[in-house]
Design a protein around this motif. Structure first.
Motif, PDB file in Angstrom:
ATOM      1  N   ALA A 104       0.832  -1.216   0.000  1.00 35.90           N
ATOM      2  CA  ALA A 104       0.000   0.000   0.000  1.00 35.90           C
ATOM      3  C   ALA A 104       0.859   1.256   0.000  1.00 35.90           C
ATOM      4  N   GLU A 135      -1.235   7.223   2.456  1.00 40.18           N
ATOM      5  CA  GLU A 135      -1.271   5.762   2.582  1.00 40.18           C
ATOM      6  C   GLU A 135      -2.567   5.266   3.222  1.00 40.18           C
ATOM      7  N   SER A 144      -5.039   2.537   1.595  1.00 40.27           N
ATOM      8  CA  SER A 144      -5.418   1.306   2.298  1.00 40.27           C
ATOM      9  C   SER A 144      -6.931   1.130   2.330  1.00 40.27           C
ATOM     10  N   SER A 182      -9.093  -1.886   0.405  1.00 38.75           N
ATOM     11  CA  SER A 182     -10.074  -2.744   1.084  1.00 38.75           C
ATOM     12  C   SER A 182     -11.407  -2.733   0.357  1.00 38.75           C
ATOM     13  N   HIS A 210      -5.288  -9.665  -2.645  1.00 38.68           N
ATOM     14  CA  HIS A 210      -4.417  -9.330  -1.524  1.00 38.68           C
ATOM     15  C   HIS A 210      -3.752 -10.589  -1.012  1.00 38.68           C
ATOM     16  N   THR A 242       1.279  -8.657   2.491  1.00 38.69           N
ATOM     17  CA  THR A 242       1.185  -7.193   2.458  1.00 38.69           C
ATOM     18  C   THR A 242       1.127  -6.653   1.027  1.00 38.69           C
TER      19      THR A 242
END
Length: 123
Positions: free
Chosen positions: A39, A50, A54, A58, A68, A71
Motif C-alpha cells: 500500500a 497511505e 489502504s 479494502s 491481496h 502485504t
C-alpha cells in the motif's frame, strides 16, 4: 497525484473530480498488472496518503477488483469484473491521455529476461 499542465488546461473540472482515490489505485494497479505492490508503494506512486490508499484497497477487494496476499496488492485478472467497473475505464482513459496508451510489445522488448533478485528469493 499531480497532472501535467496540458491535462490541467484541456480537462474539464468534472473529469478531474471524477477520478477518486479508488479509481487512481485501480488505474495504477491495472497499468502495472504484472506486479504486486505494498500500500505504501502505491501511495507513493500516485501521490495519495497511505491511509486513503489502504481504505481504497479494502473497498476494491470487497468488489473483487484487487487481490491481496500478505502485504501485497495486485489488480484482479478477472477481465469481466474490471470491465464492469466504470471507474477503471475513467482511470485508464485519463492515464492513456496523460501518458499515451501502453504498447506491451515495446515494453516487453526492454523488459529484463530474469526476474528481479528479490523475486527469485521468494520462489
Amino acid at each position: 497525484m499531480s497532472i501535467d499542465r496540458e491535462t490541467f488546461e484541456n480537462t474539464s473540472e468534472d473529469e478531474l473530480a471524477d477520478l477518486s482515490v479508488p479509481d487512481q489505485v485501480l488505474g495504477f494497479l491495472a497499468a502495472n498488472e504484472d506486479r504486486a505492490f505494498k500500500a505504501r508503494e502505491i501511495a507513493s506512486q500516485i501521490g495519495v496518503d497511505e491511509g486513503a490508499v489502504s481504505t481504497a484497497l479494502s473497498r476494491l477487494k470487497d468488489r473483487g477488483l484487487v487481490e491481496h496476499k500478505a502485504t501485497y496488492w495486485a489488480v484482479t485478472n478477472d477481465a469481466g469484473r474490471l470491465d464492469g467497473y466504470c471507474g477503471y475505464e475513467r482511470a485508464t482513459a485519463l492515464f492513456n491521455d496523460q501518458l499515451g496508451a501502453e504498447d506491451k510489445d515495446s515494453w516487453r522488448e526492454h523488459a529484463p529476461q530474469e526476474p528481479h533478485p528479490s523475486v527469485k528469493d521468494e520462489q
